[in-house]
Design a protein around this motif. Structure first.
Motif, PDB file in Angstrom:
ATOM      1  N   ALA A  31      -1.866   5.640   9.036  1.00  0.00           N
ATOM      2  CA  ALA A  31      -1.213   4.746   9.994  1.00  0.00           C
ATOM      3  C   ALA A  31      -0.129   3.900   9.345  1.00  0.00           C
ATOM      4  O   ALA A  31       0.625   3.229  10.048  1.00  0.00           O
ATOM      5  CB  ALA A  31      -2.256   3.833  10.653  1.00  0.00           C
ATOM      6  N   ASP A  32      -0.025   3.935   8.017  1.00  0.00           N
ATOM      7  CA  ASP A  32       0.961   3.108   7.336  1.00  0.00           C
ATOM      8  C   ASP A  32       1.488   3.818   6.104  1.00  0.00           C
ATOM      9  O   ASP A  32       0.845   4.690   5.524  1.00  0.00           O
ATOM     10  CB  ASP A  32       0.347   1.754   6.950  1.00  0.00           C
ATOM     11  CG  ASP A  32      -0.756   1.920   5.918  1.00  0.00           C
ATOM     12  OD1 ASP A  32      -1.705   2.683   6.194  1.00  0.00           O
ATOM     13  OD2 ASP A  32      -0.678   1.308   4.836  1.00  0.00           O
ATOM     14  N   ASN A  33       2.673   3.423   5.702  1.00  0.00           N
ATOM     15  CA  ASN A  33       3.339   4.037   4.553  1.00  0.00           C
ATOM     16  C   ASN A  33       2.663   3.695   3.239  1.00  0.00           C
ATOM     17  O   ASN A  33       2.664   4.501   2.297  1.00  0.00           O
ATOM     18  CB  ASN A  33       4.804   3.586   4.504  1.00  0.00           C
ATOM     19  CG  ASN A  33       5.588   4.067   5.702  1.00  0.00           C
ATOM     20  OD1 ASN A  33       5.574   5.240   6.027  1.00  0.00           O
ATOM     21  ND2 ASN A  33       6.270   3.144   6.371  1.00  0.00           N
ATOM     22  N   TYR A  34       2.083   2.519   3.144  1.00  0.00           N
ATOM     23  CA  TYR A  34       1.411   2.113   1.915  1.00  0.00           C
ATOM     24  C   TYR A  34       0.268   3.068   1.584  1.00  0.00           C
ATOM     25  O   TYR A  34       0.193   3.609   0.469  1.00  0.00           O
ATOM     26  CB  TYR A  34       0.882   0.684   2.058  1.00  0.00           C
ATOM     27  CG  TYR A  34       0.075   0.211   0.875  1.00  0.00           C
ATOM     28  CD1 TYR A  34       0.699  -0.231  -0.292  1.00  0.00           C
ATOM     29  CD2 TYR A  34      -1.321   0.195   0.915  1.00  0.00           C
ATOM     30  CE1 TYR A  34      -0.041  -0.663  -1.385  1.00  0.00           C
ATOM     31  CE2 TYR A  34      -2.069  -0.237  -0.172  1.00  0.00           C
ATOM     32  CZ  TYR A  34      -1.424  -0.661  -1.313  1.00  0.00           C
ATOM     33  OH  TYR A  34      -2.161  -1.090  -2.398  1.00  0.00           O
ATOM     34  N   SER A  35      -0.620   3.306   2.544  1.00  0.00           N
ATOM     35  CA  SER A  35      -1.775   4.166   2.294  1.00  0.00           C
ATOM     36  C   SER A  35      -1.339   5.588   1.969  1.00  0.00           C
ATOM     37  O   SER A  35      -1.881   6.233   1.068  1.00  0.00           O
ATOM     38  CB  SER A  35      -2.702   4.163   3.508  1.00  0.00           C
ATOM     39  OG  SER A  35      -3.159   2.858   3.792  1.00  0.00           O
ATOM     40  N   ARG A  36      -0.349   6.074   2.707  1.00  0.00           N
ATOM     41  CA  ARG A  36       0.147   7.438   2.482  1.00  0.00           C
ATOM     42  C   ARG A  36       0.713   7.586   1.071  1.00  0.00           C
ATOM     43  O   ARG A  36       0.408   8.555   0.367  1.00  0.00           O
ATOM     44  CB  ARG A  36       1.218   7.767   3.525  1.00  0.00           C
ATOM     45  CG  ARG A  36       1.843   9.140   3.361  1.00  0.00           C
ATOM     46  CD  ARG A  36       2.841   9.415   4.492  1.00  0.00           C
ATOM     47  NE  ARG A  36       3.871   8.398   4.554  1.00  0.00           N
ATOM     48  CZ  ARG A  36       4.966   8.392   3.805  1.00  0.00           C
ATOM     49  NH1 ARG A  36       5.164   9.365   2.925  1.00  0.00           N
ATOM     50  NH2 ARG A  36       5.867   7.437   3.920  1.00  0.00           N
ATOM     51  N   THR A  59      -4.594   1.823 -10.307  1.00  0.00           N
ATOM     52  CA  THR A  59      -5.247   1.016  -9.275  1.00  0.00           C
ATOM     53  C   THR A  59      -4.927   1.601  -7.915  1.00  0.00           C
ATOM     54  O   THR A  59      -3.812   1.475  -7.411  1.00  0.00           O
ATOM     55  CB  THR A  59      -4.779  -0.448  -9.334  1.00  0.00           C
ATOM     56  OG1 THR A  59      -4.940  -0.939 -10.660  1.00  0.00           O
ATOM     57  CG2 THR A  59      -5.585  -1.300  -8.368  1.00  0.00           C
ATOM     58  N   SER A  60      -5.905   2.248  -7.318  1.00  0.00           N
ATOM     59  CA  SER A  60      -5.734   2.912  -6.038  1.00  0.00           C
ATOM     60  C   SER A  60      -6.406   2.095  -4.928  1.00  0.00           C
ATOM     61  O   SER A  60      -6.625   0.894  -5.081  1.00  0.00           O
ATOM     62  CB  SER A  60      -6.303   4.340  -6.122  1.00  0.00           C
ATOM     63  OG  SER A  60      -5.978   5.089  -4.973  1.00  0.00           O
ATOM     64  N   THR A  61      -6.752   2.741  -3.842  1.00  0.00           N
ATOM     65  CA  THR A  61      -7.276   2.038  -2.672  1.00  0.00           C
ATOM     66  C   THR A  61      -8.217   2.934  -1.880  1.00  0.00           C
ATOM     67  O   THR A  61      -8.104   4.161  -1.930  1.00  0.00           O
ATOM     68  CB  THR A  61      -6.114   1.586  -1.755  1.00  0.00           C
ATOM     69  OG1 THR A  61      -6.636   1.130  -0.493  1.00  0.00           O
ATOM     70  CG2 THR A  61      -5.153   2.725  -1.479  1.00  0.00           C
ATOM     71  N   PHE A  62      -9.148   2.313  -1.161  1.00  0.00           N
ATOM     72  CA  PHE A  62     -10.013   3.047  -0.240  1.00  0.00           C
ATOM     73  C   PHE A  62      -9.191   3.919   0.711  1.00  0.00           C
ATOM     74  O   PHE A  62      -9.641   4.975   1.172  1.00  0.00           O
ATOM     75  CB  PHE A  62     -10.793   2.057   0.630  1.00  0.00           C
ATOM     76  CG  PHE A  62     -12.031   1.478  -0.008  1.00  0.00           C
ATOM     77  CD1 PHE A  62     -12.308   1.657  -1.355  1.00  0.00           C
ATOM     78  CD2 PHE A  62     -12.922   0.749   0.758  1.00  0.00           C
ATOM     79  CE1 PHE A  62     -13.451   1.115  -1.929  1.00  0.00           C
ATOM     80  CE2 PHE A  62     -14.069   0.204   0.201  1.00  0.00           C
ATOM     81  CZ  PHE A  62     -14.330   0.385  -1.142  1.00  0.00           C
ATOM     82  N   ASN A  63      -7.974   3.460   1.012  1.00  0.00           N
ATOM     83  CA  ASN A  63      -7.197   4.068   2.093  1.00  0.00           C
ATOM     84  C   ASN A  63      -6.721   5.480   1.805  1.00  0.00           C
ATOM     85  O   ASN A  63      -6.188   6.141   2.699  1.00  0.00           O
ATOM     86  CB  ASN A  63      -5.974   3.199   2.419  1.00  0.00           C
ATOM     87  CG  ASN A  63      -6.384   1.817   2.877  1.00  0.00           C
ATOM     88  OD1 ASN A  63      -7.541   1.575   3.213  1.00  0.00           O
ATOM     89  ND2 ASN A  63      -5.445   0.895   2.877  1.00  0.00           N
ATOM     90  N   VAL A  64      -6.915   5.967   0.580  1.00  0.00           N
ATOM     91  CA  VAL A  64      -6.504   7.345   0.310  1.00  0.00           C
ATOM     92  C   VAL A  64      -7.385   8.349   1.052  1.00  0.00           C
ATOM     93  O   VAL A  64      -6.993   9.494   1.266  1.00  0.00           O
ATOM     94  CB  VAL A  64      -6.497   7.657  -1.201  1.00  0.00           C
ATOM     95  CG1 VAL A  64      -5.535   6.733  -1.929  1.00  0.00           C
ATOM     96  CG2 VAL A  64      -7.893   7.576  -1.798  1.00  0.00           C
ATOM     97  N   ALA A 112      -2.636  -0.396  10.557  1.00  0.00           N
ATOM     98  CA  ALA A 112      -3.513  -0.170   9.406  1.00  0.00           C
ATOM     99  C   ALA A 112      -4.464  -1.344   9.200  1.00  0.00           C
ATOM    100  O   ALA A 112      -5.634  -1.159   8.849  1.00  0.00           O
ATOM    101  CB  ALA A 112      -2.681   0.057   8.150  1.00  0.00           C
ATOM    102  N   GLU A 113      -3.982  -2.551   9.432  1.00  0.00           N
ATOM    103  CA  GLU A 113      -4.830  -3.732   9.271  1.00  0.00           C
ATOM    104  C   GLU A 113      -5.911  -3.784  10.337  1.00  0.00           C
ATOM    105  O   GLU A 113      -7.040  -4.228  10.072  1.00  0.00           O
ATOM    106  CB  GLU A 113      -3.970  -4.993   9.292  1.00  0.00           C
ATOM    107  CG  GLU A 113      -3.117  -5.143   8.045  1.00  0.00           C
ATOM    108  CD  GLU A 113      -2.081  -6.243   8.144  1.00  0.00           C
ATOM    109  OE1 GLU A 113      -1.654  -6.732   7.088  1.00  0.00           O
ATOM    110  OE2 GLU A 113      -1.687  -6.602   9.270  1.00  0.00           O
TER     111      GLU A 113
END
Length: 386
Positions: free
Chosen positions: A145-150, A117-122, A310-311
């Motif tokens: 902009a955030d550690n989660y996306s990275r 399960t990934s994210t658009f943010n990649v 990021a939000e």
């Protein structure tokens, strides 16, 4: 998904909203389901679903949980929103090391399929994207902009690179794919919608921001559940491993205006919807300074930022993606849902307009600290450059 003699699917992050809902759907289809997470689901576990408590950062624990599984759906992550996004070390450990553990455990226990399960943010980091597709390059890691996306990008790369690796203790190969999800909504969602309700309830949802025609995508939880079940099928030999080694964007049918999408939810709970709009750069700057303030005073006061950088990007900058690849190769066909339908669930649970004087005290204190920090920064900067 039709069971092939007592298929067993392990869902990491199964204690969360999405993982639990996915597990329930799979169980209804006759599949043995194991939910693996550091904490139990808030909802009751239906008969036939087993829960294993464990930390994804421990390889041996993950390996034990995956024993005898025919497929793993890896939804576990940390740092998606709010102050969690600022916990760099824990995000790295869960999202990157945890994913490495899942891959290693699949290989060592002979699990042939892994859906991530990934994210658009990649691929997204604040730039405008219209009708993007899977041919887009990953956003350079330093631009996130955030550690989660990275870390989600790093983890997705590892999962897709692992496709085709030989299983250790049985013949065959590991087949992997990644589903890049839009923001999730639905009845009972536990993270984003309750946070929005709390912000509105405290009287703090006072402005909009960004372009008047900002377009983004969301995904209803049931559409995302369907996509994961289809992806697990598409990694099987019966489907010629069509999804193996591939990413797919997953969302509802059409992009929407972020703030107009939320309007029926907020107004349906009895709150007034704001009309005042701020420039995006100003809100981004405030989020940036708030993150610095959080970093400086977190050992003493771990407050919840109103917004992170990021939000601001995710809600204030146009970015939406073409779903044709998922439709063609997975058979994905998102059903239409309305946010007003979700509102009914929250109203039935007692959510709604109930502003009290004391509720905004914490945020007002946070805002005061942020303003003091900005004043101090402005006073200090000329001295530093001079």
């Amino acid at each position: 998904m039709s069971p092939s003699p007592r298929e067993t699917i392990v869902i990491t992050g199964g204690g969360g909203y999405f993982g639990h809902r996915l597990g329930c759907r799979l169980s209804e289809q006759g599949i043995d389901v194991v939910l693996f997470d550091i904490r139990r689901p808030a909802q009751n576990l239906p008969d036939g679903i087993r829960f294993i408590e464990g930390d994804i950062r421990s390889f041996s624990v993950v390996e034990d949980a995956l024993t005898n599984a025919s497929c793993v759906i890896h939804t576990a992550s940390y740092g998606m929103s709010g102050r969690e996004q600022l916990q760099t070390k824990l995000i790295e450990e869960v999202n990157v090391k945890g994913t490495e553990n899942v891959i290693r455990a699949c290989l060592s226990t002979g699990v042939p399929r892994l859906v991530y399960t990934s994210t658009f943010n990649v691929v997204f980091g604040g730039q405008t994207i219209r009708n993007g597709d899977e041919t887009m390059e990953y956003l350079p890691l330093h631009r996130h902009a955030d550690n989660y996306s990275r870390t989600k990008a790093m983890a997705e790369m590892k999962v897709l690179k692992a496709n085709g690796l030989e299983l250790t203790n049985k013949s065959g190969y590991l087949r992997t794919c990644a589903l890049r999800s839009a923001g999730i909504y639905g009845p009972g969602e536990q993270r984003h919608l309750p946070r929005i309700i709390k912000t509105v309830d405290q009287g703090l949802f006072m402005f909009l921001y960004g372009d008047h025609h900002n377009q983004v995508q969301f995904v209803h939880v049931d559409n995302l559940v369907s996509a994961h079940i289809l992806a697990a099928k598409a990694l099987t030999e019966q489907k010629s491993h069509i999804a193996a080694g591939k990413p797919y964007f997953i969302a509802d049918r059409h992009p929407v205006d972020n703030f107009e999408f939320l309007r029926p939810f907020i107004e349906g709970l009895g709150y007034k919807y704001p009309t005042f709009r701020l420039p995006l750069f100003f809100v981004y700057l405030m989020a940036y300074l708030t993150e610095w303030l959080h970093f400086l005073i977190r050992p003493f006061y771990n407050f919840q930022p109103l917004l992170t950088r990021a939000e601001v990007y995710k809600t204030g900058v146009t970015h939406y993606f073409n779903l044709d690849k998922a439709k063609k190769e997975l058979g994905y066909n998102p059903k239409p849902f309305l946010m007003s339908e979700v509102t009914q669930w929250y109203r039935a649970q007692g959510y709604g307009q109930r502003v009290t004087k004391g509720k905004s005290n914490n945020f007002l204190w946070d805002l005061l600290l942020c303003l003091l920090f900005i004043v101090a920064l402005l006073a200090w900067f000329p001295r530093m450059v001079g």
